[in-house]
Design an enzyme around this catalytic site. Structure first.
Site, mmCIF file in Angstrom:
data_model
loop_
_atom_site.group_PDB
_atom_site.id
_atom_site.type_symbol
_atom_site.label_atom_id
_atom_site.label_comp_id
_atom_site.label_asym_id
_atom_site.label_seq_id
_atom_site.Cartn_x
_atom_site.Cartn_y
_atom_site.Cartn_z
ATOM 1 N N HIS A 179 0.836 -1.200 0.000
ATOM 2 C CA HIS A 179 0.000 0.000 0.000
ATOM 3 C C HIS A 179 0.876 1.256 0.000
ATOM 4 O O HIS A 179 2.049 1.200 0.406
ATOM 5 C CB HIS A 179 -0.860 0.041 1.270
ATOM 6 N N CYS A 266 -2.314 -0.099 9.712
ATOM 7 C CA CYS A 266 -3.387 -1.024 9.286
ATOM 8 C C CYS A 266 -4.248 -1.502 10.440
ATOM 9 O O CYS A 266 -5.380 -1.931 10.235
ATOM 10 C CB CYS A 266 -2.802 -2.261 8.637
HETATM 11 N N1 GLY Z 1 -2.489 -9.070 4.658
HETATM 12 C C1 GLY Z 1 -2.850 -7.787 4.299
HETATM 13 C C2 GLY Z 1 -3.381 -7.712 2.918
HETATM 14 O O1 GLY Z 1 -2.811 -8.346 2.068
HETATM 15 O O2 GLY Z 1 -4.363 -7.095 2.633
#
Ligand code: GLY
Length: 271
Positions: A179, A266
């Site tokens: 991200h 996250c």
């Molecule tokens: N494990 C986080 C994702 O891949 O969205």
């Protein structure tokens, strides 16, 4: 009750967070998505690290809503991907991995119960909250394997209607980050913590870069929480640089979440 106007934080250029949504990992957390090759996470240790993270948020004065673990969605502990929450714009996302689409239901219900007015990203748009980096009145939107151009455009329109500006940062050619916020964090005012591969992007031209060295790249996913900055522990030079710049740090062990391609930001939705 959702605050209608942003409270000031003591960190310059930021607003204060009062609340956060968190969700502990489920017992099948290791079945989630990951591109890392660091071995399976230790579930007990992940629970302990999550508890420490939650305690740190509470010490910063945030009231936590704790959603139950969700074994139907092994990535659901990465709750940030399900929404974008800014003082004047709150959006339920549409995660870019099919296995994660259902994660938004509980978050929508939780925020609706709290009276939060919500917009929604709709098909064919996809947005993961991890690609959205708030920087005060400006928002960086990452184009990634998870956030597509349609989703980015929908979000940009919603942000504009709420009076925010935004810019697109295409990370699809950058190895090693899932991200945008895997490699970028806003530290307040015009200061950004970021990896080298992002530093040359024109979107950041007017910002003060604090570069993370390549062997500490994971530390670029920091998160400011009111007057402190959460950073992953074990990244000595990054922590030292941030302290030199005057930031108060909370260092948290993220080893088990890193194995599942997740970072500090996250694990909560802050608002
Ligand atoms: N494990 C986080 C994702 O891949 O969205």
């Amino acid at each position: 009750m959702f605050p209608s106007s942003a409270l000031r934080s003591s960190l310059p250029g930021t607003h204060a967070f009062r609340s956060a949504i968190v969700r502990p990992p489920s017992a099948n957390f290791s079945e989630g998505l990951t591109r890392e090759d660091l071995g399976p996470p230790d579930f007990s240790l992940a629970l302990a690290q999550h508890a420490q993270y939650c305690a740190a948020l509470e010490r910063c004065g945030l009231q936590l809503t704790r959603l139950p673990a969700d074994a139907r969605h092994p990535d659901a502990t990465f709750v940030e991907d399900t929404a974008v929450l800014l003082p004047r714009c709150r959006v339920i996302t549409r995660p870019g991995a099919n296995s994660r689409l259902g994660e938004t239901d509980a978050v929508r219900e939780c925020l609706s119960t709290q009276g939060v007015p919500l917009e929604t990203i709709t098909t064919p748009g996809t947005v993961d909250g991890g690609d959205i980096c708030e920087a005060g009145e400006h928002v960086f939107i990452g184009l990634s394997a998870r956030t597509n151009a349609e989703g980015a455009a929908q979000l940009g329109t919603l942000l504009q209607a709420a009076g925010y500006t935004s810019s697109i940062v295409d990370i699809r050619g950058i190895d090693g980050i899932l991200h945008l916020k895997s490699g970028l964090s806003w530290l307040g005012e015009r200061r950004l913590l970021l990896i080298d591969a992002l530093a040359g992007d024109p979107a950041f031209a007017d910002y003060e870069p604090v570069l993370v060295e390549s062997d500490e790249a994971y530390a670029a996913n920091a998160v400011r929480v009111n007057d402190v900055v959460f950073v992953a522990s074990g990244y000595r030079r990054t922590a030292a640089r941030l302290r030199e710049l005057g930031h108060a740090l909370v260092e948290l062990d993220m080893s088990e979440f890193r194995k599942m391609d997740g970072g500090l930001s996250c694990l909560s939705l802050r608002y």
